[in-house]
Design an enzyme around this catalytic site. Structure first.
Site, PDB file in Angstrom:
ATOM      1  N   CYS A   7       0.865  -1.183   0.000  1.00 26.28           N
ATOM      2  CA  CYS A   7       0.000   0.000   0.000  1.00 26.28           C
ATOM      3  C   CYS A   7       0.899   1.229   0.000  1.00 26.28           C
ATOM      4  O   CYS A   7       2.081   1.130  -0.326  1.00 26.28           O
ATOM      5  CB  CYS A   7      -1.000  -0.019   1.162  1.00 26.28           C
ATOM      6  SG  CYS A   7      -0.315   0.254   2.797  1.00 26.28           S
ATOM      7  N   ASN A  10       2.340   1.624   4.374  1.00 29.19           N
ATOM      8  CA  ASN A  10       2.522   0.399   5.148  1.00 29.19           C
ATOM      9  C   ASN A  10       2.144   0.594   6.617  1.00 29.19           C
ATOM     10  O   ASN A  10       2.755   0.028   7.510  1.00 29.19           O
ATOM     11  CB  ASN A  10       3.956  -0.128   5.002  1.00 29.19           C
ATOM     12  CG  ASN A  10       4.152  -1.554   5.495  1.00 29.19           C
ATOM     13  OD1 ASN A  10       5.208  -1.877   6.021  1.00 29.19           O
ATOM     14  ND2 ASN A  10       3.168  -2.421   5.328  1.00 29.19           N
ATOM     15  N   CYS A  12      -1.612   1.127   7.276  1.00 30.34           N
ATOM     16  CA  CYS A  12      -3.055   0.859   7.367  1.00 30.34           C
ATOM     17  C   CYS A  12      -3.420  -0.427   6.637  1.00 30.34           C
ATOM     18  O   CYS A  12      -3.614  -1.469   7.251  1.00 30.34           O
ATOM     19  CB  CYS A  12      -3.878   2.024   6.799  1.00 30.34           C
ATOM     20  SG  CYS A  12      -3.743   3.570   7.724  1.00 30.34           S
ATOM     21  N   ARG A  13      -3.513  -0.352   5.331  1.00 33.75           N
ATOM     22  CA  ARG A  13      -4.047  -1.468   4.553  1.00 33.75           C
ATOM     23  C   ARG A  13      -3.147  -2.692   4.509  1.00 33.75           C
ATOM     24  O   ARG A  13      -3.590  -3.809   4.799  1.00 33.75           O
ATOM     25  CB  ARG A  13      -4.373  -1.001   3.131  1.00 33.75           C
ATOM     26  CG  ARG A  13      -5.459   0.049   3.107  1.00 33.75           C
ATOM     27  CD  ARG A  13      -5.599   0.684   1.749  1.00 33.75           C
ATOM     28  NE  ARG A  13      -4.451   1.543   1.465  1.00 33.75           N
ATOM     29  CZ  ARG A  13      -4.253   2.160   0.304  1.00 33.75           C
ATOM     30  NH1 ARG A  13      -5.123   2.004  -0.671  1.00 33.75           N
ATOM     31  NH2 ARG A  13      -3.195   2.930   0.134  1.00 33.75           N
ATOM     32  N   SER A  14      -1.892  -2.511   4.140  1.00 36.05           N
ATOM     33  CA  SER A  14      -1.038  -3.696   3.981  1.00 36.05           C
ATOM     34  C   SER A  14      -0.730  -4.402   5.297  1.00 36.05           C
ATOM     35  O   SER A  14      -0.708  -5.640   5.322  1.00 36.05           O
ATOM     36  CB  SER A  14       0.229  -3.376   3.186  1.00 36.05           C
ATOM     37  OG  SER A  14       0.963  -2.337   3.767  1.00 36.05           O
ATOM     38  N   ASP A 124      -7.941   3.832   0.858  1.00 38.50           N
ATOM     39  CA  ASP A 124      -7.058   4.220   1.957  1.00 38.50           C
ATOM     40  C   ASP A 124      -7.899   4.858   3.056  1.00 38.50           C
ATOM     41  O   ASP A 124      -8.499   5.916   2.855  1.00 38.50           O
ATOM     42  CB  ASP A 124      -6.009   5.203   1.456  1.00 38.50           C
ATOM     43  CG  ASP A 124      -4.884   5.424   2.450  1.00 38.50           C
ATOM     44  OD1 ASP A 124      -5.045   5.070   3.636  1.00 38.50           O
ATOM     45  OD2 ASP A 124      -3.841   5.955   2.040  1.00 38.50           O
TER      46      ASP A 124
END
Length: 160
Positions: A7, A10, A12-14, A124
Site C-alpha cells: 500500500c 505500510n 493501514c491497509r497492507s 485508503d
C-alpha cells in the site's frame, strides 16, 4: 510462494492484510509453503507501527498487528517475492514504474488477484474514521479468504 502486500505507507491497509492473512496461512495446508510480508511505496513511516486506528480495528476482530513495523518497498523485493499485491491502482502504477527490466515478481491488484472484485481497490482509510477502517478490514478479510483459496488451488498439498 512469496507474497508481498503493498500500500502507500505500510501503516493501514497492507499491515492489516498481513495480519489477517498470516494466521490463516499458518493454520492451512499452506503453512511453511507461503512467505508473506507487507511494504509501502512511500518512506514516510518506515520503522513505525501501524496506525493506531488500524491496530484498534484489527484488535476488535481478534487480529494483533501491533508488532508490525512499516518498511518501504525495495529493489530486492522484486527478486525475493513472486507476487506484489497492491491495495489500489496508484500503488500498482508505482510498483510497476519501479520494476526492473529483469524481474522475478509479478504485480497485481490484491482484490482482483484474490478473486474478490475485478479491478477492485482497497480504499485508503488514513483520512477517514472508524467506518472506513471497518470497511477496509472487511475487504481485506474477504481478500484473505480469496488468497487462501487461490493458493490452495494453484499449489495443492502433494504430501500424502
Amino acid at each position: 510462494m512469496r507474497l508481498l502486500i503493498v500500500c502507500l505507507g505500510n501503516i493501514c491497509r497492507s499491515p492489516v492484510a498481513e495480519g489477517v492473512l498470516r494466521p490463516r496461512i499458518g493454520m492451512s495446508t499452506l503453512a511453511g509453503r507461503v512467505e508473506l510480508d507487507s511494504a509501502g511505496t512511500g518512506d514516510w513511516h518506515v520503522g513505525q507501527p501501524p496506525d493506531r486506528r488500524a491496530i484498534a480495528n484489527a484488535a476488535e476482530h481478534g487480529v494483533d498487528i501491533s508488532g508490525l513495523r512499516a518498511r518501504q518497498l525495495g529493489a530486492q523485493d522484486y527478486q525475493r517475492f513472486d507476487w506484489l499485491l497492491c491495495a489500489d491502482r496508484a500503488n500498482l502504477r508505482d510498483v510497476r514504474a519501479r520494476m526492473p527490466a529483469e524481474c522475478h515478481a509479478q504485480a497485481a491488484l490484491l482484490l482482483e488477484w484474490a478473486g474478490v472484485e475485478a479491478d477492485g481497490e482497497v480504499p485508503d482509510p488514513y483520512t477517514g474514521g472508524p467506518a472506513q477502517f471497518e470497511h477496509v478490514f472487511h475487504l481485506l478479510d474477504r481478500a484473505a479468504d480469496g488468497v487462501i483459496a487461490r493458493l490452495r488451488h494453484e499449489y495443492p498439498d502433494r504430501r500424502r
